[in-house]
Design an enzyme around this catalytic site. Structure first.
Site, mmCIF file in Angstrom:
data_model
loop_
_atom_site.group_PDB
_atom_site.id
_atom_site.type_symbol
_atom_site.label_atom_id
_atom_site.label_comp_id
_atom_site.label_asym_id
_atom_site.label_seq_id
_atom_site.Cartn_x
_atom_site.Cartn_y
_atom_site.Cartn_z
ATOM 1 N N GLU A 179 0.857 -1.199 0.000
ATOM 2 C CA GLU A 179 0.000 0.000 0.000
ATOM 3 C C GLU A 179 0.889 1.243 0.000
ATOM 4 O O GLU A 179 1.707 1.428 0.899
ATOM 5 C CB GLU A 179 -0.918 -0.013 1.218
ATOM 6 C CG GLU A 179 -1.721 1.259 1.426
ATOM 7 C CD GLU A 179 -2.573 1.650 0.215
ATOM 8 O OE1 GLU A 179 -3.452 0.864 -0.160
ATOM 9 O OE2 GLU A 179 -2.324 2.735 -0.360
ATOM 10 N N GLY A 218 -0.385 4.399 -0.004
ATOM 11 C CA GLY A 218 -1.025 5.535 0.656
ATOM 12 C C GLY A 218 -1.554 5.143 2.025
ATOM 13 O O GLY A 218 -0.940 4.362 2.757
ATOM 14 N N PHE A 278 -3.883 3.227 4.590
ATOM 15 C CA PHE A 278 -4.496 1.904 4.598
ATOM 16 C C PHE A 278 -6.029 2.039 4.523
ATOM 17 O O PHE A 278 -6.612 2.887 5.190
ATOM 18 C CB PHE A 278 -4.105 1.173 5.894
ATOM 19 C CG PHE A 278 -4.095 -0.313 5.759
ATOM 20 C CD1 PHE A 278 -2.941 -0.980 5.355
ATOM 21 C CD2 PHE A 278 -5.234 -1.048 6.015
ATOM 22 C CE1 PHE A 278 -2.928 -2.361 5.219
ATOM 23 C CE2 PHE A 278 -5.230 -2.425 5.883
ATOM 24 C CZ PHE A 278 -4.078 -3.091 5.483
ATOM 25 N N GLY A 284 -7.781 2.507 1.552
ATOM 26 C CA GLY A 284 -8.169 2.933 0.205
ATOM 27 C C GLY A 284 -9.097 4.135 0.150
ATOM 28 O O GLY A 284 -9.322 4.838 1.146
ATOM 29 N N HIS A 326 -48.551 2.005 4.199
ATOM 30 C CA HIS A 326 -49.169 3.302 3.929
ATOM 31 C C HIS A 326 -49.109 4.161 5.174
ATOM 32 O O HIS A 326 -49.358 3.661 6.264
ATOM 33 C CB HIS A 326 -50.633 3.119 3.513
ATOM 34 C CG HIS A 326 -51.322 4.422 3.269
ATOM 35 N ND1 HIS A 326 -51.100 5.177 2.142
ATOM 36 C CD2 HIS A 326 -52.187 5.127 4.040
ATOM 37 C CE1 HIS A 326 -51.813 6.284 2.208
ATOM 38 N NE2 HIS A 326 -52.489 6.280 3.352
HETATM 39 C C1 FAD Z 1 -15.298 11.549 -3.474
HETATM 40 C C2 FAD Z 1 -15.718 10.149 -3.821
HETATM 41 C C3 FAD Z 1 -16.927 9.676 -3.380
HETATM 42 C C4 FAD Z 1 -17.323 8.388 -3.691
HETATM 43 N N1 FAD Z 1 -18.543 7.959 -3.274
HETATM 44 C C5 FAD Z 1 -18.951 6.718 -3.607
HETATM 45 C C6 FAD Z 1 -20.226 6.252 -3.175
HETATM 46 O O1 FAD Z 1 -20.980 6.965 -2.508
HETATM 47 N N2 FAD Z 1 -20.585 4.999 -3.503
HETATM 48 C C7 FAD Z 1 -19.760 4.179 -4.250
HETATM 49 O O2 FAD Z 1 -20.133 3.036 -4.531
HETATM 50 N N3 FAD Z 1 -18.549 4.601 -4.676
HETATM 51 C C8 FAD Z 1 -18.132 5.846 -4.365
HETATM 52 N N4 FAD Z 1 -16.901 6.262 -4.770
HETATM 53 C C9 FAD Z 1 -16.054 5.333 -5.550
HETATM 54 C C10 FAD Z 1 -15.330 4.340 -4.635
HETATM 55 O O3 FAD Z 1 -14.653 5.044 -3.632
HETATM 56 C C11 FAD Z 1 -14.360 3.488 -5.451
HETATM 57 O O4 FAD Z 1 -15.057 2.880 -6.515
HETATM 58 C C12 FAD Z 1 -13.730 2.394 -4.605
HETATM 59 O O5 FAD Z 1 -13.179 2.910 -3.427
HETATM 60 C C13 FAD Z 1 -12.656 1.654 -5.419
HETATM 61 O O6 FAD Z 1 -12.066 0.673 -4.616
HETATM 62 P P1 FAD Z 1 -10.722 -0.024 -5.079
HETATM 63 O O7 FAD Z 1 -10.441 -1.091 -4.070
HETATM 64 O O8 FAD Z 1 -10.807 -0.405 -6.502
HETATM 65 O O9 FAD Z 1 -9.600 1.110 -5.013
HETATM 66 P P2 FAD Z 1 -9.108 2.002 -3.798
HETATM 67 O O10 FAD Z 1 -10.001 1.942 -2.637
HETATM 68 O O11 FAD Z 1 -8.779 3.315 -4.377
HETATM 69 O O12 FAD Z 1 -7.764 1.276 -3.334
HETATM 70 C C14 FAD Z 1 -6.618 1.307 -4.103
HETATM 71 C C15 FAD Z 1 -5.413 1.429 -3.192
HETATM 72 O O13 FAD Z 1 -4.252 1.107 -3.941
HETATM 73 C C16 FAD Z 1 -3.198 1.955 -3.545
HETATM 74 N N5 FAD Z 1 -2.235 1.980 -4.651
HETATM 75 C C17 FAD Z 1 -2.395 2.507 -5.880
HETATM 76 N N6 FAD Z 1 -1.313 2.280 -6.642
HETATM 77 C C18 FAD Z 1 -0.454 1.586 -5.866
HETATM 78 C C19 FAD Z 1 0.833 1.057 -6.084
HETATM 79 N N7 FAD Z 1 1.452 1.179 -7.259
HETATM 80 N N8 FAD Z 1 1.457 0.419 -5.067
HETATM 81 C C20 FAD Z 1 0.836 0.289 -3.867
HETATM 82 N N9 FAD Z 1 -0.393 0.769 -3.600
HETATM 83 C C21 FAD Z 1 -1.031 1.395 -4.602
HETATM 84 C C22 FAD Z 1 -3.885 3.286 -3.286
HETATM 85 O O14 FAD Z 1 -3.110 4.083 -2.409
HETATM 86 C C23 FAD Z 1 -5.209 2.838 -2.658
HETATM 87 O O15 FAD Z 1 -5.134 2.804 -1.257
HETATM 88 C C24 FAD Z 1 -16.472 7.546 -4.454
HETATM 89 C C25 FAD Z 1 -15.223 8.010 -4.892
HETATM 90 C C26 FAD Z 1 -14.849 9.298 -4.583
HETATM 91 C C27 FAD Z 1 -13.512 9.786 -5.061
#
Ligand code: FAD
Length: 462
Positions: free
Chosen positions: A31, A33, A35, A37, A444
């Site tokens: 990770e 950033g 922990f 995400g 209702h």
């Molecule tokens: C402001 C905002 C509001 C949102 N609201 C909603 C909502 O209400 N409902 C909804 O369904 N979705 C919402 N989303 C979308 C949702 O947050 C994402 O779809 C979801 O968090 C994606 O999850 P993920 O596990 O794919 O990625 P992430 O949770 O982004 O996790 C990816 C992780 O990988 C790490 N990383 C990246 N590259 C590397 C690397 N090279 N090496 C090591 N670590 C790395 C990052 O630091 C991050 O911690 C919102 C997004 C935003 C920005």
């Protein structure tokens, strides 16, 4: 060089894969950033905690129409902010500590991962030395990040994104928001409700333009009553003058300038695939940067899976979580893999008004040549809508006239994300509109009567 059974890159939905069935696997989690995400730290969860607070700040204004004279005397921003992150930050840190200190089989690497060969990952830990690790299997769950638009001077003036705007030291007097999708309109609602003058700059003609046209049109009309909305505008240049950021726009009437003490960029997100140097391990991407996966979330390289914003056509947490469960199963049972189900993916916009949607919009149904009928029910036509004096919200349904199967559902108005759920359920389990409307009681006078009446309004074949 350390070798693992499994390396997971990214601790958003990627972190949810490990359960006791993996206790005898030797696992690394990488990770770069914070922990937990995006969703936990800078996305869904904090934004909705701010949205709820913003809804409360708006309540006095709504009360006046019902004869209740209340007044908002202030928003204590530091307290609002610190309550929210006072809950979230310990959860993120607790998640990290649990993995790092209590899971004997898991090694947590705090650093950025980048492939340097086939199933070989270099992790930069900031100390200057990269550590290279290898594994039999990888899960790529590296998510997405905000797109920075090509506007001259934007890097120099300084701008905010979802990553930092919720932690501002103080509320600005005015905020310019670049963007017109769900992130932009949710933040417009939050900061507008807290007394910030919001200017929303949209490239398109409509806000939330991916929604059904009726919904996007209604939302845009209502947004224009609350915020200074500039549509069909292209931001071309940004400059800073003291405390003020000026954004130069080009639009149908020529050049104009908007300004504010803060600039928020929310024009979309791009997958983080470019950070991973995927070519070194043979993983391919689509032109938009999404990692190519099959229906089992497998990349083109045996043993490497991808999920969530990094590979999905949907940038939604519930989709990332679903895909993580698919990956989890397929890691444990590679010879009996399950598939991802993207048939009926709902989404919601927690702005004001709220919006929720699942399935086809009317424009998509028409473009696909699907036979459909549609019906709309206004909140103003149900008893609970009278209670709220709602005059702008509605539920619009699309259905197959032959068998009553729902093709799409779109709601704009109070509690839209809650009201849509029974419609999502009906679509998943193949419940037809008539059976759904008349095969059960509807309390209702409750808000779901909006859905009941929309179902009954559908002009299905006899
Ligand atoms: C402001 C905002 C509001 C949102 N609201 C909603 C909502 O209400 N409902 C909804 O369904 N979705 C919402 N989303 C979308 C949702 O947050 C994402 O779809 C979801 O968090 C994606 O999850 P993920 O596990 O794919 O990625 P992430 O949770 O982004 O996790 C990816 C992780 O990988 C790490 N990383 C990246 N590259 C590397 C690397 N090279 N090496 C090591 N670590 C790395 C990052 O630091 C991050 O911690 C919102 C997004 C935003 C920005």
């Amino acid at each position: 060089m350390r070798h693992f059974d499994l390396v997971i890159i990214g601790t958003g939905s990627g972190n949810s894969i490990l359960d006791p069935r993996f206790d005898d696997w030797n696992v690394a989690i990488v990770e770069k950033g914070v922990f937990g995400g995006t969703c936990l730290n800078v996305g869904c969860i904090p934004t909705k905690m701010f949205v709820h607070t913003a809804d409360l700040a708006n309540a006095p204004a709504a009360g006046a129409r019902l004869g209740v004279d209340a007044r908002l005397t202030g928003v204590r921003w530091p307290e609002v902010r610190d309550r929210i992150f006072g809950r979230i930050d310990p959860i993120a840190e607790g998640g990290r500590r649990y993995r790092a200190e209590e899971c004997a089989n898991v090694t947590v690497y705090a650093g950025e991962g980048r492939f340097v060969g086939s199933k070989r990952l270099a992790v930069s830990t900031g100390s200057g030395e990269d550590e290279v690790i290898t594994a039999d299997r990888f899960v790529l769950a590296a998510g997405s990040r905000p797109i920075v638009p090509d506007v001259v001077g934007i890097e120099q003036v300084g701008f905010h994104t979802n990553e930092d705007v919720m932690r501002l030291a103080e509320l600005p007097r005015r905020m310019v928001i670049l963007g017109s999708g769900f992130v932009a309109t949710e933040f417009a609602h939050v900061f507008g409700s807290f007394g910030v003058d919001v200017t929303l700059v949209a490239r398109s003609d409509l806000l939330l333009r991916g929604q059904d046209l009726d919904v996007a049109t209604r939302f845009t009309e209502l947004a224009e009553r609350r915020w200074d909305v500039r549509r069909n505008r292209k931001a071309v240049r940004a400059e800073r003058d003291g405390d003020v950021t000026r954004l130069h726009l080009e639009g149908p009437d020529g050049a104009e300038v908007v300004e504010g003490e803060a600039l928020l960029v929310a024009v979309g997100r791009r997958p983080n695939s470019d950070l991973l140097n995927l070519g070194a391990t043979g993983v391919t991407t689509h032109p938009d940067g999404r990692v190519v996966v099959d229906c089992h979330q497998r990349t083109e390289v045996d043993g490497i899976y991808a999920l969530g914003d990094l590979s999905s056509p949907y940038q939604l947490k519930h989709v990332a979580n679903h895909e993580a469960r698919v990956v989890q199963h397929n890691l444990l049972h590679p010879d009996a893999p399950v598939s991802t189900d993207h048939r009926f993916v709902p989404h919601a916009v927690f702005s004001s008004p709220q919006v929720a949607s699942v399935g086809l919009t009317e424009q998509q149904a028409r473009a696909r040549g699907v036979r459909y009928v549609t019906a709309t029910q206004q909140y103003a036509g149900i008893a609970y809508g009278w209670a709220m004096e709602d005059t702008t919200g509605f539920c619009k349904l699309l259905a197959d006239p032959a068998d009553g199967r729902l093709l799409g559902a779109h709601i704009i108005g109070p509690q839209a994300p809650t009201l849509i759920q029974p419609l999502v359920q009906a679509m998943h389990f193949g419940l037809d509109a008539r059976s759904m409307a008349r095969g059960q009681y509807w309390i209702h006078p409750s808000m779901p009567e909006l859905v009941e009446n929309a179902l009954l309004n559908l002009p299905l074949d006899d």
